[in-house]
Design a protein around this motif. Sequence first.
Motif, short mmCIF file in Angstrom:
data_model
loop_
_atom_site.label_atom_id
_atom_site.label_comp_id
_atom_site.label_asym_id
_atom_site.label_seq_id
_atom_site.Cartn_x
_atom_site.Cartn_y
_atom_site.Cartn_z
N LEU A 133 -3.61 1.14 -3.89
CA LEU A 133 -4.00 0.28 -4.14
C LEU A 133 -5.55 0.59 -4.99
O LEU A 133 -5.79 -1.22 -4.68
N ASN A 134 -5.34 1.41 -6.19
CA ASN A 134 -5.66 0.77 -7.53
C ASN A 134 -4.94 -0.88 -7.82
O ASN A 134 -5.20 -1.90 -8.54
N ARG A 135 -3.60 -0.84 -8.14
CA ARG A 135 -2.77 -1.95 -8.20
C ARG A 135 -3.11 -2.95 -7.58
O ARG A 135 -2.48 -4.38 -7.88
N ALA A 136 -3.57 -2.80 -6.38
CA ALA A 136 -4.04 -4.51 -6.13
C ALA A 136 -5.32 -4.73 -6.37
O ALA A 136 -5.31 -6.40 -6.52
N GLU A 137 -6.03 -3.84 -6.85
CA GLU A 137 -7.12 -4.01 -7.03
C GLU A 137 -7.17 -4.84 -8.29
O GLU A 137 -8.32 -5.83 -8.97
N ASN A 138 -6.50 -4.22 -9.11
CA ASN A 138 -5.60 -4.85 -10.61
C ASN A 138 -4.86 -5.92 -10.56
O ASN A 138 -4.55 -6.14 -11.74
N GLY A 139 -5.05 -6.82 -9.41
CA GLY A 139 -4.63 -7.83 -9.35
C GLY A 139 -2.71 -7.78 -8.60
O GLY A 139 -1.95 -8.83 -8.95
N GLY A 140 -2.33 -6.84 -8.14
CA GLY A 140 -1.57 -6.68 -8.08
C GLY A 140 -0.80 -7.25 -6.57
O GLY A 140 -1.89 -7.62 -5.81
N ARG A 141 0.76 -6.73 -6.57
CA ARG A 141 0.66 -6.46 -4.68
C ARG A 141 -0.62 -5.94 -3.71
O ARG A 141 -0.49 -4.95 -4.00
N LYS A 142 -0.88 -6.58 -2.75
CA LYS A 142 -1.57 -6.35 -2.06
C LYS A 142 -1.04 -5.43 -0.71
O LYS A 142 -0.74 -5.68 0.57
N SER A 143 0.48 -4.91 -1.32
CA SER A 143 1.27 -4.35 0.26
C SER A 143 2.37 -3.64 -0.79
O SER A 143 1.83 -3.34 -1.71
N PHE A 144 2.79 -2.25 -0.45
CA PHE A 144 3.99 -1.68 -0.61
C PHE A 144 5.22 -1.60 -0.26
O PHE A 144 5.08 -1.81 1.23
N LEU A 145 6.08 -1.54 -0.58
CA LEU A 145 7.80 -1.69 -0.02
C LEU A 145 7.73 0.07 0.35
O LEU A 145 7.60 1.05 -0.87
N TYR A 146 8.55 -0.32 1.29
CA TYR A 146 9.13 0.73 1.98
C TYR A 146 10.02 1.95 0.46
O TYR A 146 10.78 2.59 0.72
N GLU A 147 10.76 0.89 -0.21
CA GLU A 147 11.42 0.86 -1.49
C GLU A 147 10.72 2.26 -2.32
O GLU A 147 11.00 2.81 -3.03
N GLU A 148 9.21 1.68 -2.04
CA GLU A 148 8.30 2.60 -3.36
C GLU A 148 7.98 4.07 -3.01
O GLU A 148 7.66 4.95 -3.28
N LEU A 149 8.63 4.42 -1.83
CA LEU A 149 7.95 5.49 -1.89
C LEU A 149 9.13 6.94 -1.75
O LEU A 149 10.03 6.61 -2.13
N ASP A 150 8.09 7.72 -1.93
CA ASP A 150 9.22 9.11 -2.75
C ASP A 150 10.71 9.35 -1.37
O ASP A 150 9.39 9.82 0.12
N PRO A 151 11.64 9.58 -0.87
CA PRO A 151 12.54 9.67 0.14
C PRO A 151 12.20 11.32 0.28
O PRO A 151 12.33 11.62 1.32
#
Length: 188
Positions: A133-151
């Motif tokens: 959410l912080n990343r999105a508020e700072n201009g980043g993606r408004k989503s996260f990718l499956y690959e970004e999750l800790d397996p």
Amino acid sequence: MCAWKTRGLRGSTLEELVNRTNERYRDMGLALIQKIPTPITPINMDKDSRHITLAYFDQKSTVDYIGAVQGIPICFDAKECQNDRFPLANVHEHQIRFMSDFEAQEGIAFLLIYYVHRDEMYYLCLKDLLYFLNRAENGGRKSFLYEELDPAYRIPVKHGVLIPYLDILQKDLERRQQEESEHTSGCP
């Protein structure tokens, strides 16, 4: 063969799977987790069947589930995702505020995310959700990718429990204890 569908629950909703898991945990004496009903005001009812045909939500709900696991307060929301991109808009501001306030009171808040197309379930810590959410508020993606999750936070298939999220909750608690220990000892 898919893990979730092999248990004869094809076509069941995520909510039903979580409810049945919570019943099993209660029966095993491990946890007491309750579904929080969404408050509604009926507008129209079918007089014959007495079913509500039109209603509105009274107020914004908090999260889907709340309870305790061996004396530890937890709350979580269960979400479905149809592809590898989870839109942050699926988690509402009032839910984030509630989960943050809950953790400020020393509870544990998280999301259970079911990736429908992969037939996989993940546990997402509030800390990780806040990062996205912080990343999105700072201009980043408004989503996260499956690959970004800790397996390590993928919920495994386990005999006897439909969604064994307590195993991952334990992993989350151990991580929090480790971080607290590092913080108090002055380690970077």
